[in-house]
Design an enzyme around this catalytic site. Structure first.
Site, PDB file in Angstrom:
ATOM      1  CD  GLU A   1      -1.244   6.303  -1.645  1.00  0.00           C
ATOM      2  OE1 GLU A   1      -1.016   6.255  -0.421  1.00  0.00           O
ATOM      3  OE2 GLU A   1      -0.368   6.091  -2.507  1.00  0.00           O
TER       4      GLU A   1
ATOM      5  NE  ARG B   1       2.286  -5.523  -5.850  1.00  0.00           N
ATOM      6  CZ  ARG B   1       1.332  -4.723  -6.319  1.00  0.00           C
ATOM      7  NH1 ARG B   1       1.205  -3.486  -5.845  1.00  0.00           N
ATOM      8  NH2 ARG B   1       0.508  -5.135  -7.255  1.00  0.00           N
TER       9      ARG B   1
ATOM     10  N   GLY C   1       2.086   5.147   1.024  1.00  0.00           N
ATOM     11  CA  GLY C   1       2.938   6.291   1.315  1.00  0.00           C
ATOM     12  C   GLY C   1       2.547   7.559   0.600  1.00  0.00           C
TER      13      GLY C   1
ATOM     14  CD  GLU D   1      -0.325   0.149  -1.520  1.00  0.00           C
ATOM     15  OE1 GLU D   1      -0.383   1.123  -2.278  1.00  0.00           O
ATOM     16  OE2 GLU D   1      -1.350  -0.461  -1.119  1.00  0.00           O
TER      17      GLU D   1
ATOM     18  CG  LEU E   1       4.381   3.754  -5.920  1.00  0.00           C
ATOM     19  CD1 LEU E   1       5.233   3.297  -4.749  1.00  0.00           C
ATOM     20  CD2 LEU E   1       4.743   5.164  -6.323  1.00  0.00           C
TER      21      LEU E   1
END
Length: 252
Positions: A109, A132, A137, A129, A61
């Site tokens: 993903e 952080r 998701g 993830e 992301l």
């Protein structure tokens, strides 16, 4: 310039994530562009190659878009990812990935929603993830979990463990390791494009869904797929070509 470059050569479309200055981190606009292509791909395209500009496939992301987000908005954002990657996995086009460098977080993903994965020797697979304060998701608990198993996925998420290309190949995170992943991806895409369209369609639509069913339902669904494929004009052409010792000429 667009965040997603699209080139079409014959039956093969090449899609390039084009944010090299951010290691092709996925922002919302890029996710929408990717989803829209697979929702309505060009009619003559039979296979897609997905790659990244520069030295990386996708580093996850774009965190600059996620500094502040309410709980309900975070749920909706995750569901947007689920819908987008559902279009990749089940949109009807076989997708071959050509990956270099970072295949991290959301990048993994995205890759796990694709059907054939080619990695350069420098690829790094990671789900960081937890370091952080996040949780995956974009479908990793389902797609990556099915590939490597829930126990190994849990360990990967807890420790932030990095897998290289060769380890990833043993686990199924990639299917091929190649010094030139784009060259290998093109060879595979051309091979896949020469298959009967219905055979490719059932490989994409059938296998993942059948493996999520109880065995009895899965076997019945397999029978339906094989009956539809084997009674198609392409199957007749394939049999004639085999008996006549020539390459088949499948329909568009």
């Amino acid at each position: 310039m667009s965040d997603l470059l699209i080139g079409i050569e014959g039956p093969v479309a090449t899609l390039t994530l084009n944010r090299p200055d951010k290691r092709n981190a996925m922002n919302d606009a890029l996710l929408v562009e990717l989803s829209e292509f697979f929702e309505t791909p060009p009619e003559d395209v039979r296979v897609a190659i997905l790659t990244g500009a520069g030295e990386h496939f996708c580093a996850g992301l774009d965190l600059s878009e996620h500094v502040e987000r309410a709980t309900d908005a975070a749920i909706q954002h995750s569901r947007d990812w689920h819908r987008a990657l559902e279009r990749l996995q089940f949109g009807g086009l076989p997708i071959v990935t050509a990956m270099r460098g970072a295949v991290i977080g959301g990048g993994l993903e995205v890759a796990s929603a694709c059907h054939v994965r080619v990695a350069a020797p420098d690829v790094k697979f990671q789900l960081p993830e937890g370091k952080r304060g996040f949780f995956v998701g974009g479908g990793a608990t389902v797609r990556v979990g099915r590939i490597i198993g829930p126990d190994r996925l849990t360990e990967m998420m807890l420790t932030g463990r990095v897998y290289g290309a060769d380890e990833g190949a043993l686990l199924g995170l990639c299917h091929y390791v190649a010094d030139d992943p784009m060259e290998t991806a093109r060879e595979l895409a051309e091979q896949i494009a020469s298959n009967a369209r219905l055979s490719n369609y059932f490989a994409i639509q059938g296998v993942a869904r059948i493996n999520a069913m109880a065995p009895e339902e899965g076997l019945f669904t397999e029978s339906l797929c094989t009956a539809l494929a084997q009674t198609s004009p392409d199957a007749e052409e394939g049999l004639r070509a085999f008996l006549e010792k020539r390459a088949p000429k499948f329909g568009p």
